[in-house]
Scaffold this motif. Structure first.
Motif, PDB file in Angstrom:
ATOM      1  N   LEU A  14       0.845  -1.198   0.000  1.00  0.00           N
ATOM      2  CA  LEU A  14       0.000   0.000   0.000  1.00  0.00           C
ATOM      3  C   LEU A  14       0.876   1.242   0.000  1.00  0.00           C
ATOM      4  CD1 LEU A  14      -2.433  -0.893   2.952  1.00  0.00           C
ATOM      5  CD2 LEU A  14      -2.807  -1.348   0.520  1.00  0.00           C
ATOM      6  N   GLY A  15       0.455   2.263  -0.721  1.00  0.00           N
ATOM      7  CA  GLY A  15       1.186   3.527  -0.706  1.00  0.00           C
ATOM      8  C   GLY A  15       0.265   4.695  -0.988  1.00  0.00           C
ATOM      9  N   MET A  16       0.593   5.843  -0.433  1.00  0.00           N
ATOM     10  CA  MET A  16      -0.208   7.045  -0.657  1.00  0.00           C
ATOM     11  C   MET A  16       0.703   8.268  -0.645  1.00  0.00           C
ATOM     12  SD  MET A  16      -3.414   8.586   1.562  1.00  0.00           S
ATOM     13  CE  MET A  16      -4.425   7.150   1.262  1.00  0.00           C
ATOM     14  N   SER A  17       0.423   9.200  -1.529  1.00  0.00           N
ATOM     15  CA  SER A  17       1.130  10.475  -1.518  1.00  0.00           C
ATOM     16  C   SER A  17       0.515  11.380  -0.465  1.00  0.00           C
ATOM     17  CB  SER A  17       1.004  11.146  -2.887  1.00  0.00           C
ATOM     18  OG  SER A  17      -0.318  11.654  -3.060  1.00  0.00           O
ATOM     19  N   GLU A  29       4.497  13.344 -10.099  1.00  0.00           N
ATOM     20  CA  GLU A  29       5.203  13.387  -8.819  1.00  0.00           C
ATOM     21  C   GLU A  29       4.439  12.627  -7.740  1.00  0.00           C
ATOM     22  OE1 GLU A  29       6.483  16.640  -5.347  1.00  0.00           O
ATOM     23  OE2 GLU A  29       5.648  17.324  -7.262  1.00  0.00           O
ATOM     24  N   MET A  30       3.128  12.861  -7.660  1.00  0.00           N
ATOM     25  CA  MET A  30       2.341  12.188  -6.630  1.00  0.00           C
ATOM     26  C   MET A  30       2.233  10.689  -6.904  1.00  0.00           C
ATOM     27  SD  MET A  30      -0.693  14.912  -5.701  1.00  0.00           S
ATOM     28  CE  MET A  30      -1.401  14.852  -7.345  1.00  0.00           C
ATOM     29  N   THR A  31       2.099  10.325  -8.171  1.00  0.00           N
ATOM     30  CA  THR A  31       2.003   8.913  -8.523  1.00  0.00           C
ATOM     31  C   THR A  31       3.276   8.168  -8.148  1.00  0.00           C
ATOM     32  OG1 THR A  31       0.530   9.437 -10.371  1.00  0.00           O
ATOM     33  CG2 THR A  31       1.587   7.284 -10.399  1.00  0.00           C
ATOM     34  N   GLY A 213      -3.977  14.082  -4.994  1.00  0.00           N
ATOM     35  CA  GLY A 213      -3.419  12.955  -4.260  1.00  0.00           C
ATOM     36  C   GLY A 213      -3.328  11.707  -5.123  1.00  0.00           C
ATOM     37  N   SER A 214      -2.633  10.712  -4.604  1.00  0.00           N
ATOM     38  CA  SER A 214      -2.460   9.451  -5.327  1.00  0.00           C
ATOM     39  C   SER A 214      -2.417   8.296  -4.337  1.00  0.00           C
ATOM     40  CB  SER A 214      -1.159   9.472  -6.138  1.00  0.00           C
ATOM     41  OG  SER A 214      -0.979   8.251  -6.848  1.00  0.00           O
TER      42      SER A 214
END
Length: 380
Positions: A14-17, A29-31, A213-214
């Protein structure tokens, strides 16, 4: 628990900006920030990723190049069109799971990135399809279609604005526990009812919050589970059916949407039942869509979603079905259903911090409204 291909895959990372309003960050950049976090969370490196899927935002080719990926498979859909038959916004996860389960690839990075954008409906040039029938009556956006659903639900079942309001008020209550949520200031029912109207009967707080966001997840082969850096999340069943007319308002059972087909398909693919679900992360682009999902998924009877959420006790943390535990799109921010998935996975991992629901074993994440619908049943 799973009856099909789902048992051959897991969500491993899992990942989030960072999320915010008008951050000035680019989609790429956010991706990349979210993607690198998800890959590391899975205990992998970019060299391990051999698949890439999205529903259409930051171009897949740019993400592949930025991360230096060597791919064996990739797919780009569109949340409003190509994603329909494969789970709406969550269609990319379904596509990734199918690719992994088939043995074509082993680790697929899935991402969804959104940017706040302005703009107006064009009033010149050719307008075709269903839009040519709607624009003359001033139906300019999804909120107008959702408002018609809400009015019909009120007419058929006696649903009230206050009942819709409990979804928004509860979302804000949960958002207060989420440091990444955009809006964390407490909201009262008076605040909700006093907000300016947007498209009657829906007001400002019936609508989700646009953000930048991403979110990224890694879908992996099930036999990778022992090597995951964090607890794997298992996919018990998917739902992506769309059997009726692909329309917001022309379905035979209006105001029901594609959520009903997706939910029926999902439950047909597992031995689990609605009573087994510990938390529900359900699409709240507009409050009425959440009511539609509650009924479609069988958490309450047809027409009884209003009384189900009334008072907020049953859908708050500590209630019988905690709903949108991170604040939902109404208060945390609109990431097109992917924050819903991210939160469901965090809860199953028992890593949701102050908003953790004790003993979560089964969660459902659902996205879409009207002719768009997809849902995932997740387990430990």
């Amino acid at each position: 628990m799973s009856k099909g291909f789902e048992k051959r895959v897991i969500i491993s990372g899992l990942g989030m900006s960072p999320v915010g309003r008008r951050t000035g960050r680019s989609g790429l950049e956010m991706t990349v920030t979210a993607a690198r976090a998800a890959i590391a969370d899975a205990g992998l490196s970019p060299a391990d990723i051999d698949g890439l899927a999205t529903v259409g935002d930051t171009p897949r080719s740019e993400v592949q190049d930025a991360l230096g990926l060597e791919l064996g498979w990739g797919v780009t859909g569109n949340a409003a069109e190509d994603g329909n038959a494969a789970g709406a916004q969550l269609g990319a996860v379904v596509n990734a799971a199918l690719a992994v389960a088939s043995g074509l690839v082993r680790h697929v990075l899935v991402y969804r990135t959104v940017l706040m954008k302005g703009g107006a409906v064009a009033t010149t040039g050719e307008v075709t399809g269903m839009r040519e029938w709607m624009l003359p009556f001033h139906e300019y956006s999804a909120v107008n279609m959702a408002a018609m659903m809400a009015r019909r639900h009120m007419h058929d079942y006696g649903t009230t604005r206050e009942q819709l309001g409990w979804i928004a008020v509860t979302a804000r209550h949960h958002a207060a526990l989420n440091e990444q949520a955009v809006y964390r200031t407490p909201m009262s029912m008076a605040d909700y009812l006093g907000a300016r109207p947007i498209s009657e009967p829906l007001g400002l707080y019936d609508c989700d919050v646009p953000v930048d966001g991403s979110v990224a997840v890694v879908v992996s082969a099930a036999d990778y589970a022992p090597d995951c850096a964090a607890p794997p999340v298992r996919l018990a069943a998917v739902g992506c059916g769309l059997r009726g007319r692909p329309s917001w308002d022309q379905g035979a059972e209006y105001p029901r949407g594609a959520a009903w087909d997706a939910a029926a398909q999902m439950w047909s693919r597992t031995d689990l039942k609605p009573a087994d679900v510990d938390i529900a992360e359900l699409y709240d682009g507009f409050t009425i869509l959440t009511l539609d999902w509650l009924e479609a998924l069988g958490f309450c009877a047809v027409g009884e979603s209003g009384p189900f959420v009334e008072g907020g006790a049953d859908i708050r943390l500590g209630g019988r079905l905690p709903l949108n535990t991170y604040g939902g799109q109404l208060s945390a921010g609109r990431l097109h259903g992917y924050w819903l998935l991210h939160e469901a996975c965090l809860q199953i991992r028992r890593r949701a911090g102050a908003r953790q629901v004790p003993g979560v074993e089964v969660a459902v994440a659902a996205a879409g409204g009207g002719p768009l619908g997809g849902c995932l049943l997740l387990t430990r």
